[in-house]
Design a protein around this motif. Sequence first.
Motif, PDB file in Angstrom:
ATOM      1  N   ILE A  88       8.920  -0.972   6.425  1.00 23.02           N
ATOM      2  CA  ILE A  88       7.936   0.094   6.572  1.00 23.02           C
ATOM      3  C   ILE A  88       6.700  -0.151   5.701  1.00 23.02           C
ATOM      4  CG2 ILE A  88       7.626   2.565   6.832  1.00 23.02           C
ATOM      5  CD1 ILE A  88      10.569   2.975   6.414  1.00 23.02           C
ATOM      6  N   PRO A  89       5.980  -1.250   5.936  1.00 24.77           N
ATOM      7  CA  PRO A  89       4.709  -1.420   5.225  1.00 24.77           C
ATOM      8  C   PRO A  89       3.636  -0.500   5.805  1.00 24.77           C
ATOM      9  CG  PRO A  89       4.977  -3.204   6.777  1.00 24.77           C
ATOM     10  CD  PRO A  89       6.236  -2.388   6.843  1.00 24.77           C
ATOM     11  N   TYR A  90       2.701  -0.120   4.979  1.00 25.87           N
ATOM     12  CA  TYR A  90       1.567   0.693   5.413  1.00 25.87           C
ATOM     13  C   TYR A  90       0.284  -0.020   4.986  1.00 25.87           C
ATOM     14  CZ  TYR A  90       4.853   4.558   6.080  1.00 25.87           C
ATOM     15  OH  TYR A  90       5.885   5.348   6.505  1.00 25.87           O
ATOM     16  N   TYR A  91      -0.751   0.126   5.808  1.00 26.17           N
ATOM     17  CA  TYR A  91      -2.036  -0.510   5.527  1.00 26.17           C
ATOM     18  C   TYR A  91      -3.168   0.462   5.815  1.00 26.17           C
ATOM     19  CZ  TYR A  91       0.746  -4.791   5.921  1.00 26.17           C
ATOM     20  OH  TYR A  91       1.702  -5.771   5.761  1.00 26.17           O
ATOM     21  N   THR A  92      -4.228   0.311   5.061  1.00 20.28           N
ATOM     22  CA  THR A  92      -5.434   1.024   5.438  1.00 20.28           C
ATOM     23  C   THR A  92      -6.006   0.361   6.696  1.00 20.28           C
ATOM     24  OG1 THR A  92      -7.505   1.909   4.574  1.00 20.28           O
ATOM     25  CG2 THR A  92      -7.022  -0.384   4.058  1.00 20.28           C
ATOM     26  N   ASP A  93      -6.684   1.134   7.524  1.00 19.55           N
ATOM     27  CA  ASP A  93      -7.112   0.632   8.832  1.00 19.55           C
ATOM     28  C   ASP A  93      -7.967  -0.629   8.739  1.00 19.55           C
ATOM     29  OD1 ASP A  93      -7.512   3.894  10.447  1.00 19.55           O
ATOM     30  OD2 ASP A  93      -5.755   2.617  10.147  1.00 19.55           O
ATOM     31  N   SER A  94      -8.789  -0.733   7.718  1.00 25.10           N
ATOM     32  CA  SER A  94      -9.745  -1.842   7.646  1.00 25.10           C
ATOM     33  C   SER A  94      -9.088  -3.195   7.391  1.00 25.10           C
ATOM     34  CB  SER A  94     -10.789  -1.564   6.568  1.00 25.10           C
ATOM     35  OG  SER A  94     -10.175  -1.482   5.295  1.00 25.10           O
ATOM     36  N   VAL A  95      -7.824  -3.220   6.985  1.00 22.98           N
ATOM     37  CA  VAL A  95      -7.166  -4.494   6.707  1.00 22.98           C
ATOM     38  C   VAL A  95      -6.030  -4.793   7.675  1.00 22.98           C
ATOM     39  CG1 VAL A  95      -7.743  -4.212   4.267  1.00 22.98           C
ATOM     40  CG2 VAL A  95      -5.420  -3.679   5.059  1.00 22.98           C
ATOM     41  N   LYS A  96      -5.726  -3.878   8.571  1.00 18.85           N
ATOM     42  CA  LYS A  96      -4.636  -4.097   9.532  1.00 18.85           C
ATOM     43  C   LYS A  96      -4.921  -5.335  10.371  1.00 18.85           C
ATOM     44  CE  LYS A  96      -3.046   0.675  10.009  1.00 18.85           C
ATOM     45  NZ  LYS A  96      -2.964   1.855  10.904  1.00 18.85           N
ATOM     46  N   GLY A  97      -3.904  -6.180  10.506  1.00 21.67           N
ATOM     47  CA  GLY A  97      -4.053  -7.404  11.268  1.00 21.67           C
ATOM     48  C   GLY A  97      -4.590  -8.564  10.450  1.00 21.67           C
TER      49      GLY A  97
ATOM     50  N   PHE B 208      -4.150  -1.434  -4.392  1.00 20.99           N
ATOM     51  CA  PHE B 208      -5.384  -0.669  -4.259  1.00 20.99           C
ATOM     52  C   PHE B 208      -6.547  -1.596  -4.600  1.00 20.99           C
ATOM     53  CE2 PHE B 208      -4.226   3.917  -3.976  1.00 20.99           C
ATOM     54  CZ  PHE B 208      -2.843   3.787  -4.040  1.00 20.99           C
ATOM     55  N   ARG B 209      -7.746  -1.174  -4.284  1.00 20.26           N
ATOM     56  CA  ARG B 209      -8.913  -1.978  -4.652  1.00 20.26           C
ATOM     57  C   ARG B 209     -10.083  -1.072  -5.005  1.00 20.26           C
ATOM     58  NH1 ARG B 209     -10.334  -4.809   1.219  1.00 20.26           N
ATOM     59  NH2 ARG B 209     -10.989  -2.905   2.331  1.00 20.26           N
ATOM     60  N   GLN B 210     -10.967  -1.620  -5.820  1.00 20.21           N
ATOM     61  CA  GLN B 210     -12.149  -0.869  -6.234  1.00 20.21           C
ATOM     62  C   GLN B 210     -13.358  -1.781  -6.163  1.00 20.21           C
ATOM     63  OE1 GLN B 210     -11.872   1.004 -10.080  1.00 20.21           O
ATOM     64  NE2 GLN B 210     -13.530   2.438  -9.586  1.00 20.21           N
ATOM     65  N   ALA B 211     -14.245  -1.470  -5.249  1.00 22.55           N
ATOM     66  CA  ALA B 211     -15.482  -2.218  -5.103  1.00 22.55           C
ATOM     67  C   ALA B 211     -16.498  -1.704  -6.113  1.00 22.55           C
ATOM     68  CB  ALA B 211     -16.016  -2.059  -3.685  1.00 22.55           C
ATOM     69  N   PRO B 212     -17.502  -2.516  -6.448  1.00 20.92           N
ATOM     70  CA  PRO B 212     -18.510  -2.103  -7.422  1.00 20.92           C
ATOM     71  C   PRO B 212     -19.185  -0.794  -7.028  1.00 20.92           C
ATOM     72  CG  PRO B 212     -18.709  -4.435  -6.953  1.00 20.92           C
ATOM     73  CD  PRO B 212     -17.722  -3.898  -5.990  1.00 20.92           C
ATOM     74  N   GLY B 213     -19.197   0.162  -7.955  1.00 20.48           N
ATOM     75  CA  GLY B 213     -19.843   1.438  -7.702  1.00 20.48           C
ATOM     76  C   GLY B 213     -19.095   2.380  -6.796  1.00 20.48           C
ATOM     77  N   LYS B 214     -17.859   2.031  -6.454  1.00 21.74           N
ATOM     78  CA  LYS B 214     -17.078   2.880  -5.548  1.00 21.74           C
ATOM     79  C   LYS B 214     -15.760   3.284  -6.196  1.00 21.74           C
ATOM     80  CE  LYS B 214     -19.043   0.975  -1.307  1.00 21.74           C
ATOM     81  NZ  LYS B 214     -18.739   0.376   0.038  1.00 21.74           N
ATOM     82  N   GLU B 215     -15.107   4.258  -5.573  1.00 25.21           N
ATOM     83  CA  GLU B 215     -13.817   4.709  -6.071  1.00 25.21           C
ATOM     84  C   GLU B 215     -12.710   3.732  -5.671  1.00 25.21           C
ATOM     85  OE1 GLU B 215     -14.628   9.547  -5.965  1.00 25.21           O
ATOM     86  OE2 GLU B 215     -13.123   8.635  -4.681  1.00 25.21           O
ATOM     87  N   ARG B 216     -11.613   3.816  -6.387  1.00 22.86           N
ATOM     88  CA  ARG B 216     -10.452   2.997  -6.055  1.00 22.86           C
ATOM     89  C   ARG B 216      -9.832   3.526  -4.765  1.00 22.86           C
ATOM     90  NH1 ARG B 216      -6.107   1.981 -10.735  1.00 22.86           N
ATOM     91  NH2 ARG B 216      -8.094   1.504 -11.739  1.00 22.86           N
ATOM     92  N   THR B 217      -9.508   2.626  -3.852  1.00 25.17           N
ATOM     93  CA  THR B 217      -8.951   3.033  -2.564  1.00 25.17           C
ATOM     94  C   THR B 217      -7.677   2.264  -2.245  1.00 25.17           C
ATOM     95  OG1 THR B 217     -10.314   1.427  -1.368  1.00 25.17           O
ATOM     96  CG2 THR B 217     -11.218   3.644  -1.628  1.00 25.17           C
ATOM     97  N   PHE B 218      -6.871   2.849  -1.399  1.00 22.80           N
ATOM     98  CA  PHE B 218      -5.593   2.286  -0.998  1.00 22.80           C
ATOM     99  C   PHE B 218      -5.786   1.092  -0.070  1.00 22.80           C
ATOM    100  CE2 PHE B 218      -1.305   2.041   0.376  1.00 22.80           C
ATOM    101  CZ  PHE B 218      -1.320   1.938   1.761  1.00 22.80           C
ATOM    102  N   VAL B 219      -4.925   0.081  -0.233  1.00 27.27           N
ATOM    103  CA  VAL B 219      -4.956  -1.082   0.650  1.00 27.27           C
ATOM    104  C   VAL B 219      -3.646  -1.234   1.423  1.00 27.27           C
ATOM    105  CG1 VAL B 219      -5.180  -3.586   0.782  1.00 27.27           C
ATOM    106  CG2 VAL B 219      -6.582  -2.293  -0.856  1.00 27.27           C
ATOM    107  N   ALA B 220      -2.534  -1.316   0.683  1.00 33.24           N
ATOM    108  CA  ALA B 220      -1.248  -1.560   1.341  1.00 33.24           C
ATOM    109  C   ALA B 220      -0.106  -1.065   0.457  1.00 33.24           C
ATOM    110  CB  ALA B 220      -1.082  -3.043   1.641  1.00 33.24           C
ATOM    111  N   HIS B 221       1.036  -0.794   1.117  1.00 30.97           N
ATOM    112  CA  HIS B 221       2.197  -0.200   0.435  1.00 30.97           C
ATOM    113  C   HIS B 221       3.463  -0.761   1.057  1.00 30.97           C
ATOM    114  CE1 HIS B 221       4.877   3.348  -0.576  1.00 30.97           C
ATOM    115  NE2 HIS B 221       5.407   2.968   0.567  1.00 30.97           N
ATOM    116  N   ILE B 222       4.490  -0.946   0.218  1.00 29.31           N
ATOM    117  CA  ILE B 222       5.761  -1.406   0.739  1.00 29.31           C
ATOM    118  C   ILE B 222       6.885  -0.767  -0.060  1.00 29.31           C
ATOM    119  CG2 ILE B 222       5.818  -3.474  -0.730  1.00 29.31           C
ATOM    120  CD1 ILE B 222       7.011  -4.952   1.738  1.00 29.31           C
TER     121      ILE B 222
END
Length: 127
Positions: A57-66, A37-51
């Motif tokens: 069966i890895p999963y990714y948030t759309d913004s990091v796919k590829g 997961f990641r948390q940018a300054p002033g923002k909530e923690r969000t999901f990035v990738a899972h395995i």
Amino acid sequence: QVQLVESGGGLVQAGGSLRLSCAASGRTFTTGAMAWFRQAPGKERTFVAHIRGSGDIPYYTDSVKGRFTISRDNAKNTVYLQMNSLKPDDTAVYYCAATPVWGLTKIVARSRSYDYWGRGTQVTVSS
């Protein structure tokens, strides 16, 4: 006592690469799952990738796919996040998360699905 320790963060220029590592100790997660997961300054923690424990069966948030690739080495009880083509928007504290058991009722991108968390590693991408 279970510990997750992240490493590999740092400062990189846009377009560059970093490889994050998360070493687990105290128990194994081969039957469960690990995630980033990641948390940018002033923002909530969000999901990035899972395995899952099997490494498939890895999963990714759309913004990091590829651009990002999650992998794990069960022999080392370690999960990795290879980050390529980094963008300033990727700047955040990156957290490793793990759960010893994965079930159908759990949601990949939900923080509550994971039982253990690391302290995070800072990734800063300059433009």
